[in-house]
Design a protein around this motif. Structure first.
Motif, PDB file in Angstrom:
ATOM      1  N   GLU A 177      24.220 -11.037 -17.230  1.00  0.00           N
ATOM      2  CA  GLU A 177      25.479 -11.338 -17.910  1.00  0.00           C
ATOM      3  C   GLU A 177      26.695 -10.915 -17.098  1.00  0.00           C
ATOM      4  OE1 GLU A 177      25.596  -9.992 -21.937  1.00  0.00           O
ATOM      5  OE2 GLU A 177      23.616 -10.813 -22.379  1.00  0.00           O
ATOM      6  N   THR A 178      26.643  -9.722 -16.516  1.00  0.00           N
ATOM      7  CA  THR A 178      27.815  -9.203 -15.800  1.00  0.00           C
ATOM      8  C   THR A 178      27.723  -9.394 -14.291  1.00  0.00           C
ATOM      9  OG1 THR A 178      26.866  -6.993 -15.548  1.00  0.00           O
ATOM     10  CG2 THR A 178      28.131  -7.432 -17.565  1.00  0.00           C
ATOM     11  N   GLY A 179      26.522  -9.584 -13.765  1.00  0.00           N
ATOM     12  CA  GLY A 179      26.334  -9.724 -12.322  1.00  0.00           C
ATOM     13  C   GLY A 179      26.368  -8.390 -11.592  1.00  0.00           C
ATOM     14  N   GLU A 180      26.395  -7.285 -12.322  1.00  0.00           N
ATOM     15  CA  GLU A 180      26.443  -5.962 -11.708  1.00  0.00           C
ATOM     16  C   GLU A 180      25.037  -5.421 -11.457  1.00  0.00           C
ATOM     17  OE1 GLU A 180      28.764  -3.379 -14.127  1.00  0.00           O
ATOM     18  OE2 GLU A 180      30.563  -4.625 -13.978  1.00  0.00           O
ATOM     19  N   LEU A 181      24.954  -4.575 -10.443  1.00  0.00           N
ATOM     20  CA  LEU A 181      23.685  -3.918 -10.152  1.00  0.00           C
ATOM     21  C   LEU A 181      23.358  -2.932 -11.263  1.00  0.00           C
ATOM     22  CD1 LEU A 181      24.030  -3.088  -6.350  1.00  0.00           C
ATOM     23  CD2 LEU A 181      22.544  -4.787  -7.368  1.00  0.00           C
ATOM     24  N   THR A 182      22.102  -2.907 -11.686  1.00  0.00           N
ATOM     25  CA  THR A 182      21.678  -1.962 -12.716  1.00  0.00           C
ATOM     26  C   THR A 182      20.874  -0.810 -12.122  1.00  0.00           C
ATOM     27  OG1 THR A 182      19.698  -3.263 -13.161  1.00  0.00           O
ATOM     28  CG2 THR A 182      21.651  -3.735 -14.504  1.00  0.00           C
ATOM     29  N   ALA A 183      20.578  -0.892 -10.822  1.00  0.00           N
ATOM     30  CA  ALA A 183      19.833   0.159 -10.118  1.00  0.00           C
ATOM     31  C   ALA A 183      20.210   0.066  -8.638  1.00  0.00           C
ATOM     32  CB  ALA A 183      18.330  -0.037 -10.303  1.00  0.00           C
ATOM     33  N   PRO A 184      19.964   1.118  -7.884  1.00  0.00           N
ATOM     34  CA  PRO A 184      20.255   1.062  -6.449  1.00  0.00           C
ATOM     35  C   PRO A 184      19.424  -0.023  -5.748  1.00  0.00           C
ATOM     36  CG  PRO A 184      19.824   3.326  -7.137  1.00  0.00           C
ATOM     37  CD  PRO A 184      19.476   2.431  -8.293  1.00  0.00           C
ATOM     38  N   GLU A 185      20.003  -0.610  -4.702  1.00  0.00           N
ATOM     39  CA  GLU A 185      19.265  -1.592  -3.907  1.00  0.00           C
ATOM     40  C   GLU A 185      18.123  -0.894  -3.178  1.00  0.00           C
ATOM     41  OE1 GLU A 185      22.710  -4.769  -2.735  1.00  0.00           O
ATOM     42  OE2 GLU A 185      22.421  -3.079  -1.403  1.00  0.00           O
ATOM     43  N   ARG A 186      17.021  -1.635  -2.980  1.00  0.00           N
ATOM     44  CA  ARG A 186      15.853  -1.098  -2.292  1.00  0.00           C
ATOM     45  C   ARG A 186      15.475  -2.041  -1.153  1.00  0.00           C
ATOM     46  NH1 ARG A 186      15.587  -1.276  -7.458  1.00  0.00           N
ATOM     47  NH2 ARG A 186      14.276  -3.111  -7.553  1.00  0.00           N
ATOM     48  N   LEU A 187      15.178  -1.459  -0.004  1.00  0.00           N
ATOM     49  CA  LEU A 187      14.711  -2.241   1.134  1.00  0.00           C
ATOM     50  C   LEU A 187      13.197  -2.190   1.191  1.00  0.00           C
ATOM     51  CD1 LEU A 187      17.203  -1.105   3.888  1.00  0.00           C
ATOM     52  CD2 LEU A 187      17.106  -3.337   2.815  1.00  0.00           C
ATOM     53  N   PHE A 188      12.578  -3.323   1.518  1.00  0.00           N
ATOM     54  CA  PHE A 188      11.137  -3.353   1.744  1.00  0.00           C
ATOM     55  C   PHE A 188      10.852  -4.332   2.874  1.00  0.00           C
ATOM     56  CE2 PHE A 188      11.913  -6.779  -1.196  1.00  0.00           C
ATOM     57  CZ  PHE A 188      11.017  -7.774  -0.839  1.00  0.00           C
ATOM     58  N   ALA A 189       9.706  -4.170   3.485  1.00  0.00           N
ATOM     59  CA  ALA A 189       9.325  -5.018   4.614  1.00  0.00           C
ATOM     60  C   ALA A 189       8.107  -5.855   4.247  1.00  0.00           C
ATOM     61  CB  ALA A 189       9.015  -4.161   5.830  1.00  0.00           C
ATOM     62  N   ILE A 190       8.081  -7.070   4.772  1.00  0.00           N
ATOM     63  CA  ILE A 190       6.892  -7.915   4.719  1.00  0.00           C
ATOM     64  C   ILE A 190       6.362  -7.945   6.154  1.00  0.00           C
ATOM     65  CG2 ILE A 190       5.940 -10.195   4.253  1.00  0.00           C
ATOM     66  CD1 ILE A 190       6.987  -8.808   1.749  1.00  0.00           C
ATOM     67  N   CYS A 191       5.229  -7.268   6.369  1.00  0.00           N
ATOM     68  CA  CYS A 191       4.640  -7.153   7.698  1.00  0.00           C
ATOM     69  C   CYS A 191       3.190  -7.614   7.624  1.00  0.00           C
ATOM     70  CB  CYS A 191       4.720  -5.703   8.174  1.00  0.00           C
ATOM     71  SG  CYS A 191       3.912  -5.423   9.758  1.00  0.00           S
ATOM     72  N   ASP A 192       2.865  -8.592   8.424  1.00  0.00           N
ATOM     73  CA  ASP A 192       1.494  -9.098   8.462  1.00  0.00           C
ATOM     74  C   ASP A 192       1.052  -9.561   7.078  1.00  0.00           C
ATOM     75  OD1 ASP A 192      -0.749  -9.778   9.959  1.00  0.00           O
ATOM     76  OD2 ASP A 192      -1.752  -7.883   9.547  1.00  0.00           O
ATOM     77  N   GLY A 193       2.007 -10.125   6.310  1.00  0.00           N
ATOM     78  CA  GLY A 193       1.710 -10.657   4.986  1.00  0.00           C
ATOM     79  C   GLY A 193       1.622  -9.615   3.888  1.00  0.00           C
ATOM     80  N   GLU A 194       1.897  -8.347   4.201  1.00  0.00           N
ATOM     81  CA  GLU A 194       1.799  -7.275   3.218  1.00  0.00           C
ATOM     82  C   GLU A 194       3.165  -6.627   2.991  1.00  0.00           C
ATOM     83  OE1 GLU A 194      -0.895  -4.458   4.893  1.00  0.00           O
ATOM     84  OE2 GLU A 194      -2.594  -5.832   4.837  1.00  0.00           O
ATOM     85  N   ARG A 195       3.403  -6.199   1.761  1.00  0.00           N
ATOM     86  CA  ARG A 195       4.623  -5.454   1.454  1.00  0.00           C
ATOM     87  C   ARG A 195       4.447  -4.029   1.984  1.00  0.00           C
ATOM     88  NH1 ARG A 195       8.521  -5.858  -3.340  1.00  0.00           N
ATOM     89  NH2 ARG A 195       9.486  -3.811  -3.360  1.00  0.00           N
ATOM     90  N   ARG A 196       5.435  -3.570   2.775  1.00  0.00           N
ATOM     91  CA  ARG A 196       5.342  -2.247   3.396  1.00  0.00           C
ATOM     92  C   ARG A 196       6.658  -1.493   3.237  1.00  0.00           C
ATOM     93  NH1 ARG A 196       1.873  -2.866   8.302  1.00  0.00           N
ATOM     94  NH2 ARG A 196       2.107  -0.632   8.514  1.00  0.00           N
ATOM     95  N   ASN A 197       6.624  -0.203   3.535  1.00  0.00           N
ATOM     96  CA  ASN A 197       7.802   0.651   3.490  1.00  0.00           C
ATOM     97  C   ASN A 197       8.663   0.370   4.726  1.00  0.00           C
ATOM     98  OD1 ASN A 197       9.551   2.902   3.947  1.00  0.00           O
ATOM     99  ND2 ASN A 197       8.314   4.110   2.547  1.00  0.00           N
ATOM    100  N   ALA A 198       9.878  -0.125   4.526  1.00  0.00           N
ATOM    101  CA  ALA A 198      10.753  -0.495   5.638  1.00  0.00           C
ATOM    102  C   ALA A 198      11.138   0.714   6.486  1.00  0.00           C
ATOM    103  CB  ALA A 198      11.999  -1.196   5.112  1.00  0.00           C
ATOM    104  N   ALA A 199      11.371   1.855   5.861  1.00  0.00           N
ATOM    105  CA  ALA A 199      11.788   3.052   6.601  1.00  0.00           C
ATOM    106  C   ALA A 199      10.697   3.530   7.558  1.00  0.00           C
ATOM    107  CB  ALA A 199      12.160   4.162   5.628  1.00  0.00           C
ATOM    108  N   ARG A 200       9.440   3.412   7.161  1.00  0.00           N
ATOM    109  CA  ARG A 200       8.337   3.865   8.027  1.00  0.00           C
ATOM    110  C   ARG A 200       8.152   2.953   9.237  1.00  0.00           C
ATOM    111  NH1 ARG A 200       3.904   5.706   3.607  1.00  0.00           N
ATOM    112  NH2 ARG A 200       4.928   7.664   3.057  1.00  0.00           N
TER     113      ARG A 200
END
Length: 104
Positions: free
Chosen positions: A39-62
């Motif tokens: 409705e408002t277009g506002e974020l309701t939680a902090p943004e999160r980064l993730f990686a897609i590596c070799d077809g798998e969801r992984r931790n981007a920071a690692r």
């Protein structure tokens, strides 16, 4: 020109990495995940980064310090190579190109 990489500060984009020494390049995409109030277009939680590596969801920071920035086109090419060249799909195995050359 590739953007500089800063330790512990992952950024969304397209990258490549080797999952094992002597292995083929694996395509990596870092994405941003957002929870947005429709409705408002506002974020309701902090943004999160993730990686897609070799077809798998992984931790981007690692993965971050092991990534090399690439273009979207090179990212697509790496993914397509996996379909046509079996040795490129085995990203966790080494490749000895002197024994079995791989043609692009």
């Amino acid at each position: 020109m590739a953007p500089p990489i800063h330790d512990a500060l992952p950024e969304a984009g397209f990258y490549k990495t080797k999952l094992v020494r002597g292995g083929p390049w694996a395509a990596v995409e870092i994405k941003i995940e957002r929870d947005v109030d429709l409705e408002t277009g506002e974020l309701t939680a902090p943004e999160r980064l993730f990686a897609i590596c070799d077809g798998e969801r992984r931790n981007a920071a690692r993965l971050w310090t092991y990534l090399t920035p690439i273009s979207r086109e090179e990212h697509r090419a790496l993914l397509q190579r996996r379909e046509f060249i079996p040795a490129m799909a085995a990203t966790r195995a080494t490749i000895d190109l002197s024994e079995a050359p791989v043609c692009p």
